[in-house]
Design a protein around this motif. Structure first.
Motif, PDB file in Angstrom:
ATOM      1  N   ALA A 264      83.096  31.239  43.708  1.00  0.00           N
ATOM      2  CA  ALA A 264      83.471  30.739  42.089  1.00  0.00           C
ATOM      3  C   ALA A 264      84.513  30.771  41.079  1.00  0.00           C
ATOM      4  N   LEU A 265      84.760  32.640  41.897  1.00  0.00           N
ATOM      5  CA  LEU A 265      85.773  32.762  40.836  1.00  0.00           C
ATOM      6  C   LEU A 265      87.052  32.309  41.303  1.00  0.00           C
ATOM      7  N   THR A 266      87.022  31.772  42.940  1.00  0.00           N
ATOM      8  CA  THR A 266      88.351  30.989  42.448  1.00  0.00           C
ATOM      9  C   THR A 266      88.692  29.778  41.996  1.00  0.00           C
ATOM     10  N   GLY A 267      87.296  29.526  41.299  1.00  0.00           N
ATOM     11  CA  GLY A 267      87.615  28.052  40.174  1.00  0.00           C
ATOM     12  C   GLY A 267      86.410  27.205  41.034  1.00  0.00           C
ATOM     13  N   LYS A 268      85.601  27.570  42.115  1.00  0.00           N
ATOM     14  CA  LYS A 268      85.176  25.898  42.618  1.00  0.00           C
ATOM     15  C   LYS A 268      83.647  26.099  41.416  1.00  0.00           C
ATOM     16  N   LYS A 269      83.184  24.470  41.949  1.00  0.00           N
ATOM     17  CA  LYS A 269      81.517  24.543  41.370  1.00  0.00           C
ATOM     18  C   LYS A 269      80.922  25.446  42.523  1.00  0.00           C
ATOM     19  N   VAL A 270      79.878  26.371  42.154  1.00  0.00           N
ATOM     20  CA  VAL A 270      79.253  26.507  43.534  1.00  0.00           C
ATOM     21  C   VAL A 270      77.623  26.997  43.323  1.00  0.00           C
ATOM     22  N   ALA A 271      77.030  25.730  44.098  1.00  0.00           N
ATOM     23  CA  ALA A 271      75.879  25.626  43.696  1.00  0.00           C
ATOM     24  C   ALA A 271      74.527  27.060  44.805  1.00  0.00           C
ATOM     25  N   VAL A 272      74.624  27.704  44.821  1.00  0.00           N
ATOM     26  CA  VAL A 272      72.751  28.684  45.100  1.00  0.00           C
ATOM     27  C   VAL A 272      71.195  27.951  45.413  1.00  0.00           C
ATOM     28  N   VAL A 273      71.470  27.553  46.830  1.00  0.00           N
ATOM     29  CA  VAL A 273      69.750  26.691  46.938  1.00  0.00           C
ATOM     30  C   VAL A 273      68.494  27.516  47.120  1.00  0.00           C
TER      31      VAL A 273
ATOM     32  N   TYR B  59      69.806  30.408  52.624  1.00  0.00           N
ATOM     33  CA  TYR B  59      69.687  30.687  53.423  1.00  0.00           C
ATOM     34  C   TYR B  59      69.593  29.055  54.236  1.00  0.00           C
ATOM     35  N   VAL B  60      69.589  29.525  55.882  1.00  0.00           N
ATOM     36  CA  VAL B  60      69.854  28.175  56.863  1.00  0.00           C
ATOM     37  C   VAL B  60      68.524  27.094  56.306  1.00  0.00           C
ATOM     38  N   THR B  61      67.637  27.551  56.394  1.00  0.00           N
ATOM     39  CA  THR B  61      66.530  26.988  56.604  1.00  0.00           C
ATOM     40  C   THR B  61      66.426  25.463  55.074  1.00  0.00           C
ATOM     41  N   TYR B  62      66.618  26.891  53.996  1.00  0.00           N
ATOM     42  CA  TYR B  62      67.083  25.786  52.588  1.00  0.00           C
ATOM     43  C   TYR B  62      67.781  24.858  52.692  1.00  0.00           C
ATOM     44  N   ILE B  63      68.704  24.802  53.686  1.00  0.00           N
ATOM     45  CA  ILE B  63      70.083  24.299  53.823  1.00  0.00           C
ATOM     46  C   ILE B  63      69.607  23.202  54.003  1.00  0.00           C
ATOM     47  N   LYS B  64      68.583  23.152  55.513  1.00  0.00           N
ATOM     48  CA  LYS B  64      68.797  22.272  55.978  1.00  0.00           C
ATOM     49  C   LYS B  64      67.214  21.165  55.556  1.00  0.00           C
TER      50      LYS B  64
ATOM     51  N   ILE C 227      74.000  16.845  51.060  1.00  0.00           N
ATOM     52  CA  ILE C 227      75.055  17.409  51.034  1.00  0.00           C
ATOM     53  C   ILE C 227      75.839  17.797  52.257  1.00  0.00           C
ATOM     54  N   LYS C 228      75.676  16.147  52.799  1.00  0.00           N
ATOM     55  CA  LYS C 228      76.666  15.908  54.471  1.00  0.00           C
ATOM     56  C   LYS C 228      77.832  15.850  53.847  1.00  0.00           C
ATOM     57  N   HIS C 229      78.363  15.412  52.842  1.00  0.00           N
ATOM     58  CA  HIS C 229      80.057  15.825  52.302  1.00  0.00           C
ATOM     59  C   HIS C 229      80.824  17.166  51.998  1.00  0.00           C
ATOM     60  N   LYS C 230      79.921  17.953  51.764  1.00  0.00           N
ATOM     61  CA  LYS C 230      79.438  18.959  50.795  1.00  0.00           C
ATOM     62  C   LYS C 230      80.558  20.164  51.748  1.00  0.00           C
ATOM     63  N   GLU C 231      81.329  21.739  51.500  1.00  0.00           N
ATOM     64  CA  GLU C 231      81.145  22.406  51.874  1.00  0.00           C
ATOM     65  C   GLU C 231      80.246  23.232  51.615  1.00  0.00           C
ATOM     66  N   VAL C 232      79.678  24.111  53.483  1.00  0.00           N
ATOM     67  CA  VAL C 232      78.073  24.787  53.621  1.00  0.00           C
ATOM     68  C   VAL C 232      78.240  25.979  53.738  1.00  0.00           C
ATOM     69  N   VAL C 233      78.009  27.219  52.582  1.00  0.00           N
ATOM     70  CA  VAL C 233      78.005  28.077  53.810  1.00  0.00           C
ATOM     71  C   VAL C 233      76.544  29.149  53.372  1.00  0.00           C
ATOM     72  N   LYS C 234      76.223  29.440  55.360  1.00  0.00           N
ATOM     73  CA  LYS C 234      74.172  29.189  55.348  1.00  0.00           C
ATOM     74  C   LYS C 234      74.463  30.649  56.221  1.00  0.00           C
ATOM     75  N   THR C 235      73.787  31.379  55.345  1.00  0.00           N
ATOM     76  CA  THR C 235      73.297  32.783  56.405  1.00  0.00           C
ATOM     77  C   THR C 235      71.749  32.827  56.527  1.00  0.00           C
ATOM     78  N   GLY C 236      71.423  33.635  57.626  1.00  0.00           N
ATOM     79  CA  GLY C 236      70.198  34.643  57.975  1.00  0.00           C
ATOM     80  C   GLY C 236      68.920  34.545  57.043  1.00  0.00           C
ATOM     81  N   MET C 237      67.767  34.683  56.951  1.00  0.00           N
ATOM     82  CA  MET C 237      66.899  36.188  56.811  1.00  0.00           C
ATOM     83  C   MET C 237      67.810  37.714  56.409  1.00  0.00           C
ATOM     84  N   ARG C 238      67.550  37.829  55.449  1.00  0.00           N
ATOM     85  CA  ARG C 238      67.786  39.832  55.160  1.00  0.00           C
ATOM     86  C   ARG C 238      69.506  39.105  54.786  1.00  0.00           C
TER      87      ARG C 238
END
Length: 241
Positions: A67-76, A32-37, A43-54
């Motif tokens: 993750a199914l493509t083989g990358k290590k993913v962190a959901v925060v 969620y965008v707030t948690y990413i902030k 996470i300055k040099h990471k690939e980031v995927v962020k979305t809004g509420m709901r």
């Protein structure tokens, strides 16, 4: 591989070593965008995927797909990912997509634990968590839980206590509980746990100012033994002193 990480209030000092290591190891950070902030410095040099509420389902499904493509993913998630967080949803979606996909849940400091430390020791005896959000739980069900928690004299930690769309939920919850609990029951309020704006208020069920409470507030209602001493909210465990 998916790490589901509880980042606590978002302050690095209140994150576990395991959480910090998992964020370091992850190639993609999803949240969620707030948690990413809150963790932007980590996470300055990471690939980031962020979305809004709901957008929780979309966000977690995207994490699974990556993750199914083989990358290590962190959901925060803020607090603990297994307490009103994303852990359950990620596990459900991963199981549907590929039962072999590895998911590791990493704990964090949840709001009740963080607020309790600020207040003193309010959850030293039996307690429960109740969310006052009726987006996915009917209010009638929440009321039943409130009634039974009050009758059993649990200490109650309220998540999602009050928002613009649910301005009266906390007041309604207190009215329901005061059918079985004293109006003088001690209440602890902590706003913005673990953040610069942190604020602590200790009051009672009858004297609470509901306007102080919003979605970044933790409300802890004591049991009949809970008392206040030197500005600390204490629920005795039962030791003979």
């Amino acid at each position: 591989m998916i790490y589901v990480i509880g980042i606590g209030p978002g302050d690095k000092r209140l994150m576990t070593g395991e959480a910090l290591q998992a964020i370091e190891e992850a190639e993609v950070i999803v949240g969620y965008v707030t948690y990413i902030k809150l963790i932007k410095e980590l996470i300055k040099h990471k690939e980031v995927v962020k979305t809004g509420m709901r957008r929780e389902i979309d966000r977690c499904q995207e994490a699974v797909d990556i993750a199914l493509t083989g990358k290590k993913v962190a959901v925060v998630s803020s607090g603990d990912a297994g307490i009103y967080g994303m852990a359950g949803l990620v596990l459900e979606l991963a199981e549907k997509s590929d039962p072999a996909l590895e998911v590791k849940v990493i704990p964090g400091i949840t709001a009740s634990i963080g607020a309790a430390a600020v207040l003193g020791a309010p959850i030293m005896h039996d307690f429960c968590h109740i969310s006052l959000s009726d987006l996915m739980t009917p209010w009638e069900v929440i009321e039943k839980r409130l009634t039974h928690a009050a009758m059993a004299d649990f200490v109650v930690c309220f998540y999602n206590p009050r928002s613009k769309g649910r301005a009266n939920h906390l007041a309604n919850a207190f009215q329901k509980m005061m059918e079985h609990k004293s109006r003088d029951t001690v209440v602890g309020i902590v706003k913005d746990v673990g953040r610069k704006e942190e604020r602590k208020i200790i009051t009672t069920m009858q004297d609470i100012d509901y306007e102080l409470v919003d979605m970044t507030t933790m409300v802890i209602v004591g049991n009949k033994e809970t008392y206040v001493k030197n500005g600390k909210m204490i629920t005795p465990r039962g030791y003979s002193l």
